[in-house]
Design an enzyme around this catalytic site. Structure first.
Site, PDB file in Angstrom:
ATOM      1  N   LYS A   1       0.786  -1.484   0.186  1.00 13.11           N
ATOM      2  CA  LYS A   1       0.316  -0.340   0.171  1.00 13.11           C
ATOM      3  C   LYS A   1       0.640   1.515   0.018  1.00 13.11           C
ATOM      4  O   LYS A   1       0.405   2.317  -0.836  1.00 13.11           O
ATOM      5  CB  LYS A   1      -1.315   0.338   1.337  1.00 13.11           C
ATOM      6  N   ASN A   2       1.895   1.504   0.733  1.00 14.28           N
ATOM      7  CA  ASN A   2       2.973   2.638   1.017  1.00 14.28           C
ATOM      8  C   ASN A   2       3.746   2.789   0.049  1.00 14.28           C
ATOM      9  O   ASN A   2       4.384   3.681   0.040  1.00 14.28           O
ATOM     10  CB  ASN A   2       3.335   2.765   2.193  1.00 14.28           C
TER      11      ASN A   2
ATOM     12  N   CYS B   1      -4.171  13.545  13.211  1.00 16.70           N
ATOM     13  CA  CYS B   1      -5.269  11.971  12.558  1.00 16.70           C
ATOM     14  C   CYS B   1      -5.009  10.949  14.147  1.00 16.70           C
ATOM     15  O   CYS B   1      -4.069  11.878  15.284  1.00 16.70           O
ATOM     16  CB  CYS B   1      -5.166  11.535  11.138  1.00 16.70           C
TER      17      CYS B   1
ATOM     18  N   ARG C   1       0.719  14.742  13.434  1.00 15.76           N
ATOM     19  CA  ARG C   1       1.417  14.946  11.896  1.00 15.76           C
ATOM     20  C   ARG C   1       1.270  15.707  10.645  1.00 15.76           C
ATOM     21  O   ARG C   1       0.938  16.513  10.278  1.00 15.76           O
ATOM     22  CB  ARG C   1       0.839  13.627  10.807  1.00 15.76           C
ATOM     23  N   PRO C   2       2.833  16.832  11.110  1.00 14.26           N
ATOM     24  CA  PRO C   2       2.776  18.443  10.898  1.00 14.26           C
ATOM     25  C   PRO C   2       3.276  18.224   9.178  1.00 14.26           C
ATOM     26  O   PRO C   2       3.365  17.449   8.987  1.00 14.26           O
ATOM     27  CB  PRO C   2       3.591  18.756  11.854  1.00 14.26           C
TER      28      PRO C   2
ATOM     29  N   ASP D   1       5.763  20.755   8.083  1.00 16.35           N
ATOM     30  CA  ASP D   1       6.144  21.740   8.329  1.00 16.35           C
ATOM     31  C   ASP D   1       7.680  21.223   6.855  1.00 16.35           C
ATOM     32  O   ASP D   1       7.946  22.029   6.866  1.00 16.35           O
ATOM     33  CB  ASP D   1       6.951  22.120   9.384  1.00 16.35           C
TER      34      ASP D   1
ATOM     35  N   ASP E   1       4.513   0.918  12.056  1.00 18.97           N
ATOM     36  CA  ASP E   1       3.837   0.197  11.649  1.00 18.97           C
ATOM     37  C   ASP E   1       3.543  -1.194  12.026  1.00 18.97           C
ATOM     38  O   ASP E   1       2.458  -1.981  11.056  1.00 18.97           O
ATOM     39  CB  ASP E   1       3.550   0.270   9.901  1.00 18.97           C
TER      40      ASP E   1
ATOM     41  N   ARG F   1      -8.639  -0.507   4.164  1.00 22.22           N
ATOM     42  CA  ARG F   1      -7.880   0.861   3.870  1.00 22.22           C
ATOM     43  C   ARG F   1      -6.618  -0.031   3.487  1.00 22.22           C
ATOM     44  O   ARG F   1      -5.719   1.123   3.036  1.00 22.22           O
ATOM     45  CB  ARG F   1      -7.472   1.833   5.375  1.00 22.22           C
TER      46      ARG F   1
HETATM   47  C1  EPZ Z   1       4.694   6.722   6.067  1.00 19.06           C
HETATM   48  O1  EPZ Z   1       3.325   7.799   6.888  1.00 19.06           O
HETATM   49  C2  EPZ Z   1       2.995   5.315   5.968  1.00 19.06           C
HETATM   50  N1  EPZ Z   1       2.319   6.230   5.061  1.00 19.06           N
HETATM   51  C3  EPZ Z   1       2.549   5.584   7.210  1.00 19.06           C
HETATM   52  O2  EPZ Z   1       1.874   4.825   7.435  1.00 19.06           O
HETATM   53  C4  EPZ Z   1       4.299   4.860   8.480  1.00 19.06           C
HETATM   54  O3  EPZ Z   1       3.364   5.297   9.513  1.00 19.06           O
HETATM   55  C5  EPZ Z   1       5.685   6.473   8.839  1.00 19.06           C
HETATM   56  O4  EPZ Z   1       5.755   6.892   7.166  1.00 19.06           O
HETATM   57  C6  EPZ Z   1       6.568   6.009   9.650  1.00 19.06           C
HETATM   58  O5  EPZ Z   1       6.661   4.676   8.545  1.00 19.06           O
HETATM   59  C7  EPZ Z   1       2.270   6.354   3.673  1.00 19.06           C
HETATM   60  O6  EPZ Z   1       3.050   5.685   3.131  1.00 19.06           O
HETATM   61  C8  EPZ Z   1       0.635   6.497   2.826  1.00 19.06           C
HETATM   62  P1  EPZ Z   1       6.436  10.352   7.961  1.00 19.06           P
HETATM   63  P2  EPZ Z   1       4.405   9.320   6.786  1.00 19.06           P
HETATM   64  O7  EPZ Z   1       6.216  11.775   7.733  1.00 19.06           O
HETATM   65  O8  EPZ Z   1       4.826   9.637   5.568  1.00 19.06           O
HETATM   66  C9  EPZ Z   1       6.839  13.539  10.933  1.00 19.06           C
HETATM   67  C10 EPZ Z   1      -0.077   3.254   8.086  1.00 19.06           C
HETATM   68  O9  EPZ Z   1      -0.126   2.025   8.586  1.00 19.06           O
HETATM   69  N2  EPZ Z   1       6.381  14.435  10.868  1.00 19.06           N
HETATM   70  O10 EPZ Z   1       7.853   9.956   8.628  1.00 19.06           O
HETATM   71  O11 EPZ Z   1       3.063  10.479   6.978  1.00 19.06           O
HETATM   72  C11 EPZ Z   1       5.667  12.809  12.073  1.00 19.06           C
HETATM   73  O12 EPZ Z   1       4.566  13.548  12.260  1.00 19.06           O
HETATM   74  C12 EPZ Z   1       1.148   4.116   7.373  1.00 19.06           C
HETATM   75  O13 EPZ Z   1      -0.034   2.521   6.704  1.00 19.06           O
HETATM   76  C13 EPZ Z   1       6.905  15.662  10.757  1.00 19.06           C
HETATM   77  O14 EPZ Z   1       7.256  16.710  11.908  1.00 19.06           O
HETATM   78  O15 EPZ Z   1       5.085   9.769   8.365  1.00 19.06           O
HETATM   79  C14 EPZ Z   1       5.920  12.017  12.504  1.00 19.06           C
HETATM   80  O16 EPZ Z   1       6.535  12.029  13.952  1.00 19.06           O
HETATM   81  C15 EPZ Z   1       0.380   5.149   8.884  1.00 19.06           C
HETATM   82  N3  EPZ Z   1       6.609  17.176  10.208  1.00 19.06           N
HETATM   83  C16 EPZ Z   1       7.347  11.483  11.577  1.00 19.06           C
HETATM   84  O17 EPZ Z   1       7.329  12.904  11.386  1.00 19.06           O
HETATM   85  C17 EPZ Z   1       6.758  16.745   8.761  1.00 19.06           C
HETATM   86  O18 EPZ Z   1       6.745  18.010   7.694  1.00 19.06           O
HETATM   87  C18 EPZ Z   1       7.329  10.311  10.995  1.00 19.06           C
HETATM   88  O19 EPZ Z   1       6.593  11.056  10.047  1.00 19.06           O
HETATM   89  C19 EPZ Z   1       6.445  15.365   8.375  1.00 19.06           C
HETATM   90  C20 EPZ Z   1       6.145  14.515   9.278  1.00 19.06           C
END
Ligand code: EPZ
Length: 429
Positions: free
Chosen positions: A22-23, A126, A131-132, A134, A316, A408
């Site tokens: 999926k991802n 969510c 999940r910002p 920035d 995950d 999903r």
């Molecule tokens: C991806 O989410 C996955 N989603 C998530 O899968 C997965 O849990 C996550 O990566 C971590 O491995 C998809 O690939 C569609 P991140 P993503 O940006 O990209 C912080 C599932 O169940 N952050 O790597 O949204 C954030 O809050 C899911 O399939 C900022 O602070 O995750 C988190 O603490 C849910 N600012 C950390 O970074 C930003 O601008 C990692 O999040 C972006 C992220």
């Protein structure tokens, strides 16, 4: 609303085909916005998130068609979908759509790169954390974009197009790495992304972009270099296997005992989780086209894990591993470092008789002799499947509510487990 009923106690034996990830599928679909040619994706899983993103891309003007839909689906094979974004009719991604699926925010990168403008709703928080975005915004600014936040939207433009730049992500972000890599493929000059995510899905997207004509070096390491090109072409790409689905079923077998071959996948995709599952007492053996999973005859050992970006233990799989640890013969400590609110399954596992105490981001899981079935529900995908795993060994019936979370991200879950001997059924309505 559909529910899933599981009667626990059966071993799992047989074969489980692992679907496309999926991802990886979601960013690959979004990459279709980068070209006016057709991007063909093979091994696309049949999931609610994929359908949702198809609708979101359709709103931008992306046409799509599915090859051999019914036959492939009935045979349990991933679909082949062709995406064509020749006519982008709208560069706005509205709140109603983005709020339903976070990853749709990622269209901001390709739209800016190809159309030089995008107006994308901020996704909001969510169930698993704030999940910002920035890092996305700062990274795109480093590539020359002007971005204002107006009335809940990121309003972005790049007059004359994006330009290559150097950007060090303050935190490893999978989504920001996908987006900045896609954006940089059409920027003028060289981009260097530092502290990039190293997940297999990043490599998969880079491979697809390279097949489309992009120049990318270092995907899978923490420094990615992209040399911008004037245009990308179409390509044909096969989505890599889902490592989270792989790990989930491996943990299910570690929990129930039995002998299952997971086909179409490999253990290299999940080094830390494979290690933890083996330490817990399962035997993972690479076989042709898959992994054989057996229990080693003893009980389940308590194993401590801490989630981390790849190649660390994936967030995950945290909930599923916690389910496994509820039946260990000791005390396991599970630490979540990626999302601040990803322990929503703890209360629900407790309803099944699990002994878990929480202190901040650390869960202490004391193994119990038996779990007992109960009605449960969860607020996210991975938490929901952890309840299914626990239900497979709980005495009596476990009724998992809010099955739409499972739909999903897990393709034909009850069929895959049912064929291996689990007593599991979907109750409609
Ligand atoms: C991806 O989410 C996955 N989603 C998530 O899968 C997965 O849990 C996550 O990566 C971590 O491995 C998809 O690939 C569609 P991140 P993503 O940006 O990209 C912080 C599932 O169940 N952050 O790597 O949204 C954030 O809050 C899911 O399939 C900022 O602070 O995750 C988190 O603490 C849910 N600012 C950390 O970074 C930003 O601008 C990692 O999040 C972006 C992220």
């Amino acid at each position: 609303m559909d529910r899933i009923r599981i009667r626990g106690g059966n071993e799992l034996n047989g074969t489980i085909p692992i679907s496309g990830a999926k991802n990886a599928t979601l960013p690959l679909m979004i990459a279709s916005l980068l070209t006016d040619d057709t991007l063909t994706l093979e091994n696309v899983p049949h999931l609610a998130d994929v359908e949702g993103l198809t609708r979101i891309l359709g709103n931008h003007g992306v046409d799509f068609s599915v090859t051999g839909k019914r036959l492939r689906q009935e045979a349990g094979l991933g679909r082949t979908i062709h995406f064509n974004a020749r006519n982008i009719v709208d560069t706005t991604a509205p709140y109603e759509l983005v709020s339903k699926m976070r990853a749709s925010f990622w269209v901001i990168g390709p739209l800016l790169a190809r159309m030089h403008q995008a107006k994308v709703s901020l996704p909001g928080g969510c169930a698993i954390g704030t999940r910002p975005v920035d890092i996305f915004i700062d990274g795109l600014r480093a590539l020359g974009a002007e971005i204002d936040i107006e009335a809940g939207y990121a309003v972005a433009s790049a007059k004359g197009g994006l330009v290559g730049g150097r950007y060090k992500m303050p935190k490893v972000s999978v989504g920001a790495t996908h987006v900045l890599m896609m954006a940089a493929t059409l920027a003028k000059g060289e981009t260097v992304l530092e502290n990039a995510a190293r997940e297999p899905e990043i490599i998969d997207l880079a491979n697809c972009l390279t097949a489309m004509g992009a120049k990318i070096d270092g995907a899978g390491t923490s420094t990615i270099r992209i040399d911008g090109v004037a245009a990308l072409s179409g390509a044909r790409h096969r989505v890599l296997p889902d490592r989270i689905e792989t790990g989930t079923y491996a943990m299910a077998v570690a929990m129930t005992g039995g002998d299952v071959t997971l086909t179409g996948t490999h253990a290299d995709l999940l080094p830390a989780a494979a290690r933890a599952i083996s330490e817990a007492g399962a035997i993972l053996t690479p076989v042709e086209n898959g992994i054989r999973v057996q229990r080693n005859g003893g009980g389940i050992n308590a194993v401590d894990v801490t989630t981390d970006p790849y190649p660390g233990f994936p967030t995950d799989l945290q909930a599923q591993f916690m389910a496994l640890m509820t039946k260990s013969n000791g005390i396991a400590t599970i630490t979540e470092t990626i999302f601040e609110n990803r322990f929503m399954h703890v209360q629900e596992l407790a309803r099944l008789g699990a002994k878990i105490s929480l202190s901040g981001q650390v869960a202490r899981v004391e193994g119990v002799k038996a779990l007992k079935g109960a009605p449960v529900m969860a607020t996210d995908l991975r938490a929901s499947v952890s309840l299914v795993i626990a239900g497979l060994v709980a005495e009596g019936d476990t009724l998992v509510n809010r099955v739409y979370h499972l739909d999903r991200g897990f393709e034909r879950l009850e069929e895959k487990l049912g064929r291996c001997g689990a007593e599991i059924e979907r109750i409609s309505g």
